[in-house]
Design a protein around this motif. Structure first.
Motif, PDB file in Angstrom:
ATOM      1  N   ASP A 189       0.821  -1.214   0.000  1.00  0.00           N
ATOM      2  CA  ASP A 189       0.000   0.000   0.000  1.00  0.00           C
ATOM      3  C   ASP A 189       0.849   1.255   0.000  1.00  0.00           C
ATOM      4  N   LEU A 192       2.085   1.752  -3.491  1.00  0.00           N
ATOM      5  CA  LEU A 192       0.984   2.261  -4.302  1.00  0.00           C
ATOM      6  C   LEU A 192       0.769   3.756  -4.060  1.00  0.00           C
ATOM      7  N   SER A 217      -2.236  -1.757 -13.555  1.00  0.00           N
ATOM      8  CA  SER A 217      -1.299  -2.408 -12.638  1.00  0.00           C
ATOM      9  C   SER A 217      -1.878  -2.481 -11.233  1.00  0.00           C
ATOM     10  N   TYR A 218      -1.525  -3.539 -10.513  1.00  0.00           N
ATOM     11  CA  TYR A 218      -1.991  -3.714  -9.136  1.00  0.00           C
ATOM     12  C   TYR A 218      -0.844  -4.226  -8.273  1.00  0.00           C
ATOM     13  N   SER A 220       0.347  -6.226  -4.524  1.00  0.00           N
ATOM     14  CA  SER A 220      -0.066  -7.171  -3.488  1.00  0.00           C
ATOM     15  C   SER A 220       1.153  -7.547  -2.655  1.00  0.00           C
ATOM     16  N   ASP A 229       1.456  -6.814 -10.419  1.00  0.00           N
ATOM     17  CA  ASP A 229       0.794  -7.573 -11.492  1.00  0.00           C
ATOM     18  C   ASP A 229       1.151  -9.047 -11.419  1.00  0.00           C
TER      19      ASP A 229
END
Length: 295
Positions: A189, A192, A217-218, A220, A229
């Protein structure tokens, strides 16, 4: 004969009964009724206290509840209640509309400076984009060969979209951001948030540890690192960002911004400006399954 008849009429009968004229008079009957009434009234008066003692006395709360329910509402009271409801609804809407301004009043000075910088940067970029579109329109209107000019602009637009989609390499001025996290406290986070801050400052192309960042894009969390990703990366986290260095670096170093937040997690942050940043990590072009051009 007259003397003998008179005693017989007034004298007692053969069985000792009173004469007929005395027996016909209701003299003793009124005297019997008053004699019976006093005997019955004390009994009734004695029964009433006994009945009152059997019934429990109502409390003040019970009397109040009996007075309130069932409600007895008149038409005028219904109209007043409706007006009060409308007034309360209007006040609630007014308070909610003022919540945004009250949130800004309670913000810290560092947050206000950051918000103002972001708004200024976005306004400037929108003005530049508007000017570029107006220049293209004038070129199309003034060009003698409008078809050739339209083709050139189409090729240029395709190149720009390729950079944004990550399908072509890009180079230009920008910054390099390196985050070293020896304690392993930096999570997805926070990375991000760093990416969003760079985008808000005008970043045009970004790659992180060899992963090209695009609109979809993500991030984790993975064991011992972070995945972008679905691809796991480990620290140090290196951001290569193409954009205006004079906007990118101050956006990271504002009070309460990205650099201070990461340093609170015992991470080391280094920002370096560069006249040439190469973003060469590519993404495969994906053919949409359902979307088609409307032109």
């Amino acid at each position: 004969m007259s003397t003998n008849d008179s005693p017989e009429e007034s004298g007692p009968g053969p069985e000792g009964q009173p004469p007929k004229d005395v027996q016909a008079q209701p003299v003793q009957q009124p005297a019997q009724e008053p004699a019976q009434q006093p005997a019955q009234e004390p009994a009734q008066a004695a029964d009433q206290p006994a009945q009152a003692a059997d019934q429990p006395e109502e409390t003040g709360r019970q009397r109040l509840a009996a007075g309130l329910w069932p409600p007895r509402v008149s038409r005028a009271q219904l109209i007043v209640a409706l007006l009060l409801f409308v007034l309360g609804l209007g006040l609630a809407i007014q308070v909610r509309s003022n919540s945004d301004s009250s949130a800004l009043r309670g913000a810290r000075q560092e947050d206000l400076v950051r918000i103002l910088d972001e708004l200024d940067g976005r306004t400037k970029r929108l003005e530049e984009e508007k000017q570029a579109l107006e220049d293209q329109r004038r070129e199309l209107e003034s060009s003698s060969n409008q078809a050739e000019e339209a083709r050139k602009q189409t090729v240029e637009k395709e190149r720009q979209l390729g950079i944004l989609a990550g399908t072509v390499a890009a180079q230009g001025p920008g910054i390099t951001l390196k985050i070293t996290d020896p304690t392993g406290q930096v999570q997805s986070d926070q990375l991000l948030d760093t990416l969003q801050e760079l985008r808000a400052a005008g970043a045009e192309a970004i790659q992180i540890n060899g992963v090209r960042i695009v609109a979809g894009s993500y991030f984790s969390d993975e064991n011992g690192g972070v995945a972008i990703d679905g691809k796991k990366i480990t620290q140090p986290y290196e951001f290569k960002v193409i954009g205006k260095p004079q906007d990118l670096e101050p956006a990271l170093n504002i009070p309460g911004g990205v650099v201070q937040t990461l340093e609170k997690e015992q991470a080391t942050v280094a920002v370096t400006r560069s006249a040439k940043i190469v973003v060469d990590a590519l993404r495969a072009a994906k053919q949409p399954d359902y979307a088609r051009s409307s032109s």
